[in-house]
Design a protein around this motif. Structure first.
Motif, PDB file in Angstrom:
ATOM      1  N   SER A   1       3.259   0.601 -13.511  1.00 52.17           N
ATOM      2  CA  SER A   1       2.068  -0.236 -13.294  1.00 52.17           C
ATOM      3  C   SER A   1       2.068  -0.781 -11.875  1.00 52.17           C
ATOM      4  CB  SER A   1       2.063  -1.387 -14.298  1.00 52.17           C
ATOM      5  OG  SER A   1       3.177  -2.209 -14.059  1.00 52.17           O
ATOM      6  N   LEU A   2       3.262  -1.185 -11.364  1.00 53.24           N
ATOM      7  CA  LEU A   2       3.327  -1.671  -9.977  1.00 53.24           C
ATOM      8  C   LEU A   2       2.882  -0.568  -9.019  1.00 53.24           C
ATOM      9  CD1 LEU A   2       6.756  -3.560  -9.823  1.00 53.24           C
ATOM     10  CD2 LEU A   2       4.521  -4.495  -9.344  1.00 53.24           C
ATOM     11  N   VAL A   3       3.448   0.629  -9.211  1.00 48.77           N
ATOM     12  CA  VAL A   3       3.201   1.722  -8.262  1.00 48.77           C
ATOM     13  C   VAL A   3       1.734   2.106  -8.299  1.00 48.77           C
ATOM     14  CG1 VAL A   3       3.667   4.177  -7.873  1.00 48.77           C
ATOM     15  CG2 VAL A   3       5.531   2.609  -8.283  1.00 48.77           C
ATOM     16  N   ILE A   4       1.163   2.143  -9.528  1.00 52.83           N
ATOM     17  CA  ILE A   4      -0.235   2.591  -9.619  1.00 52.83           C
ATOM     18  C   ILE A   4      -1.157   1.589  -8.950  1.00 52.83           C
ATOM     19  CG2 ILE A   4      -2.101   2.872 -11.278  1.00 52.83           C
ATOM     20  CD1 ILE A   4      -0.145   4.411 -13.007  1.00 52.83           C
ATOM     21  N   SER A   5      -0.856   0.273  -9.104  1.00 49.74           N
ATOM     22  CA  SER A   5      -1.745  -0.703  -8.444  1.00 49.74           C
ATOM     23  C   SER A   5      -1.643  -0.550  -6.928  1.00 49.74           C
ATOM     24  CB  SER A   5      -1.350  -2.111  -8.862  1.00 49.74           C
ATOM     25  OG  SER A   5      -0.073  -2.404  -8.358  1.00 49.74           O
ATOM     26  N   GLU A   6      -0.423  -0.283  -6.430  1.00 52.88           N
ATOM     27  CA  GLU A   6      -0.298  -0.108  -4.974  1.00 52.88           C
ATOM     28  C   GLU A   6      -1.041   1.129  -4.514  1.00 52.88           C
ATOM     29  OE1 GLU A   6       0.759  -2.050  -2.747  1.00 52.88           O
ATOM     30  OE2 GLU A   6       1.116  -3.452  -4.364  1.00 52.88           O
ATOM     31  N   ILE A   7      -0.904   2.214  -5.282  1.00 50.89           N
ATOM     32  CA  ILE A   7      -1.554   3.464  -4.883  1.00 50.89           C
ATOM     33  C   ILE A   7      -3.065   3.311  -4.889  1.00 50.89           C
ATOM     34  CG2 ILE A   7      -1.998   5.821  -5.683  1.00 50.89           C
ATOM     35  CD1 ILE A   7       0.558   5.608  -4.264  1.00 50.89           C
ATOM     36  N   SER A   8      -3.599   2.589  -5.900  1.00 53.17           N
ATOM     37  CA  SER A   8      -5.062   2.436  -5.936  1.00 53.17           C
ATOM     38  C   SER A   8      -5.515   1.607  -4.753  1.00 53.17           C
ATOM     39  CB  SER A   8      -5.469   1.754  -7.238  1.00 53.17           C
ATOM     40  OG  SER A   8      -5.021   0.430  -7.218  1.00 53.17           O
ATOM     41  N   GLU A   9      -4.694   0.600  -4.386  1.00 54.74           N
ATOM     42  CA  GLU A   9      -5.060  -0.221  -3.222  1.00 54.74           C
ATOM     43  C   GLU A   9      -5.071   0.652  -1.970  1.00 54.74           C
ATOM     44  OE1 GLU A   9      -2.637  -3.725  -3.148  1.00 54.74           O
ATOM     45  OE2 GLU A   9      -3.044  -4.005  -1.009  1.00 54.74           O
ATOM     46  N   LEU A  10      -4.043   1.518  -1.835  1.00 51.88           N
ATOM     47  CA  LEU A  10      -3.984   2.399  -0.666  1.00 51.88           C
ATOM     48  C   LEU A  10      -5.195   3.319  -0.637  1.00 51.88           C
ATOM     49  CD1 LEU A  10      -2.203   3.755   1.637  1.00 51.88           C
ATOM     50  CD2 LEU A  10      -1.485   5.336  -0.122  1.00 51.88           C
ATOM     51  N   PHE A  11      -5.543   3.905  -1.788  1.00 53.55           N
ATOM     52  CA  PHE A  11      -6.646   4.870  -1.803  1.00 53.55           C
ATOM     53  C   PHE A  11      -7.974   4.189  -1.490  1.00 53.55           C
ATOM     54  CE2 PHE A  11      -4.367   8.050  -4.753  1.00 53.55           C
ATOM     55  CZ  PHE A  11      -3.681   8.525  -3.661  1.00 53.55           C
ATOM     56  N   THR A  12      -8.198   2.971  -2.037  1.00 47.52           N
ATOM     57  CA  THR A  12      -9.485   2.314  -1.755  1.00 47.52           C
ATOM     58  C   THR A  12      -9.572   1.958  -0.272  1.00 47.52           C
ATOM     59  OG1 THR A  12      -8.389   0.334  -2.562  1.00 47.52           O
ATOM     60  CG2 THR A  12     -10.013   1.343  -4.009  1.00 47.52           C
ATOM     61  N   SER A  13      -8.455   1.508   0.320  1.00 50.83           N
ATOM     62  CA  SER A  13      -8.569   1.126   1.738  1.00 50.83           C
ATOM     63  C   SER A  13      -8.772   2.371   2.600  1.00 50.83           C
ATOM     64  CB  SER A  13      -7.313   0.380   2.176  1.00 50.83           C
ATOM     65  OG  SER A  13      -6.179   1.086   1.778  1.00 50.83           O
ATOM     66  N   VAL A  14      -8.106   3.491   2.241  1.00 56.33           N
ATOM     67  CA  VAL A  14      -8.347   4.706   3.026  1.00 56.33           C
ATOM     68  C   VAL A  14      -9.789   5.150   2.844  1.00 56.33           C
ATOM     69  CG1 VAL A  14      -7.818   7.181   3.106  1.00 56.33           C
ATOM     70  CG2 VAL A  14      -5.994   5.524   3.064  1.00 56.33           C
ATOM     71  N   ARG A  15     -10.292   5.032   1.609  1.00 56.03           N
ATOM     72  CA  ARG A  15     -11.681   5.470   1.380  1.00 56.03           C
ATOM     73  C   ARG A  15     -12.642   4.639   2.221  1.00 56.03           C
ATOM     74  NH1 ARG A  15     -12.749   5.566  -4.513  1.00 56.03           N
ATOM     75  NH2 ARG A  15     -12.020   7.704  -4.316  1.00 56.03           N
ATOM     76  N   THR A  16     -12.450   3.304   2.225  1.00 54.95           N
ATOM     77  CA  THR A  16     -13.410   2.500   3.000  1.00 54.95           C
ATOM     78  C   THR A  16     -13.253   2.785   4.488  1.00 54.95           C
ATOM     79  OG1 THR A  16     -11.730   0.785   2.956  1.00 54.95           O
ATOM     80  CG2 THR A  16     -13.515   0.617   1.343  1.00 54.95           C
ATOM     81  N   MET A  17     -12.029   3.055   4.933  1.00 58.81           N
ATOM     82  CA  MET A  17     -11.854   3.219   6.379  1.00 58.81           C
ATOM     83  C   MET A  17     -12.447   4.540   6.853  1.00 58.81           C
ATOM     84  SD  MET A  17      -8.335   3.171   8.468  1.00 58.81           S
ATOM     85  CE  MET A  17      -7.973   1.624   7.705  1.00 58.81           C
ATOM     86  N   PHE A  18     -12.121   5.643   6.136  1.00 58.29           N
ATOM     87  CA  PHE A  18     -12.611   6.943   6.593  1.00 58.29           C
ATOM     88  C   PHE A  18     -13.921   7.320   5.925  1.00 58.29           C
ATOM     89  CE2 PHE A  18      -9.090   8.151   9.150  1.00 58.29           C
ATOM     90  CZ  PHE A  18      -7.983   7.598   8.578  1.00 58.29           C
ATOM     91  N   ASN A  19     -14.562   6.403   5.244  1.00 55.09           N
ATOM     92  CA  ASN A  19     -15.745   6.576   4.380  1.00 55.09           C
ATOM     93  C   ASN A  19     -15.749   7.950   3.722  1.00 55.09           C
ATOM     94  OD1 ASN A  19     -17.118   8.252   6.453  1.00 55.09           O
ATOM     95  ND2 ASN A  19     -17.332   6.296   7.500  1.00 55.09           N
ATOM     96  N   LEU A  20     -14.696   8.197   2.991  1.00 58.67           N
ATOM     97  CA  LEU A  20     -14.576   9.461   2.247  1.00 58.67           C
ATOM     98  C   LEU A  20     -15.554   9.497   1.101  1.00 58.67           C
ATOM     99  CD1 LEU A  20     -10.741  10.031   2.069  1.00 58.67           C
ATOM    100  CD2 LEU A  20     -12.450  11.481   3.146  1.00 58.67           C
TER     101      LEU A  20
END
Lengths: 127, 64
Positions: free
Chosen positions: B45-64
């Motif tokens: 659960s810890l790892v998945i929350s971190e990964i989702s945070e990473l993916f959302t920030s990459v998505r907003t930054m590179f507007n994927l």
């Protein structure tokens, strides 16, 4: 963002994964995922500056600002796929890594189709 | 998103390993399995929350 901090996080993750390797083998994967995520997060604010610079340049040039956005998308996909591929390779799962690699490449090519078509148009125009 | 997450996961890993050994010595193999599963669930659960945070920030930054 400081190179010493990045190397520090990397070494701490390395030491923890070596310690945990003999007790619980599967925790090594969690440690490498989290250490990679932390380091990527560290690079984000510098990355933001670079992206803002690129978008400003693109807006100034006006005509092909759309391609800069595509290039940003492609770099984003490349960063994430490379991150996932290396984690799968560390865990020894080369088959999964190659499938992620395939997916990344297909997506990048599908995104760069308009660029290629525009390039061909300009070439034929010149001829 | 900082370094203490690494230490948290390391602590959970070592705790699960120790608990496993103790429970195995005490002869309660099923409870040892339970603690391993509990450790996996918590860390996942810890790892998945971190990964989702990473993916959302990459998505907003590179507007994927």
């Amino acid at each position: 963002m400081d190179i010493f901090k990045i190397i520090g996080v990397g070494f701490i993750g390395l030491i923890i994964s070596v310690i945990l390797k003999e007790y619980r083998r599967e925790y090594v994967i969690y440690i490498s995922i989290i250490a990679g995520a932390i380091i990527i997060f560290m690079c984000f604010d510098e990355l933001n500056n670079i992206i803002n610079l690129l978008t400003n340049l693109a807006d100034k040039s006006g005509s092909n600002s759309y391609f800069i956005l595509l290039l940003l998308k492609i770099t984003g996909i490349a960063i994430l796929t490379e991150y996932a591929i290396n984690i799968c390779k560390d865990a020894g799962e080369n088959a999964i890594a190659s499938k992620i690699d395939l997916g990344g490449k297909v997506l990048i090519i599908s995104i760069s189709v308009p660029i290629i078509s525009k390039l061909l148009e300009t070439i034929t125009k010149i001829m | 998103m900082d370094i203490d997450l690494l230490f948290k996961i390391a602590a959970i890993g070592i705790l699960v390993a120790v608990l496993n050994q103790v429970l195995l010595r005490a002869g309660r193999d099923d409870q040892a399995m339970m603690t391993t599963l509990a450790g996996v669930v918590i860390v996942l659960s810890l790892v998945i929350s971190e990964i989702s945070e990473l993916f959302t920030s990459v998505r907003t930054m590179f507007n994927l």
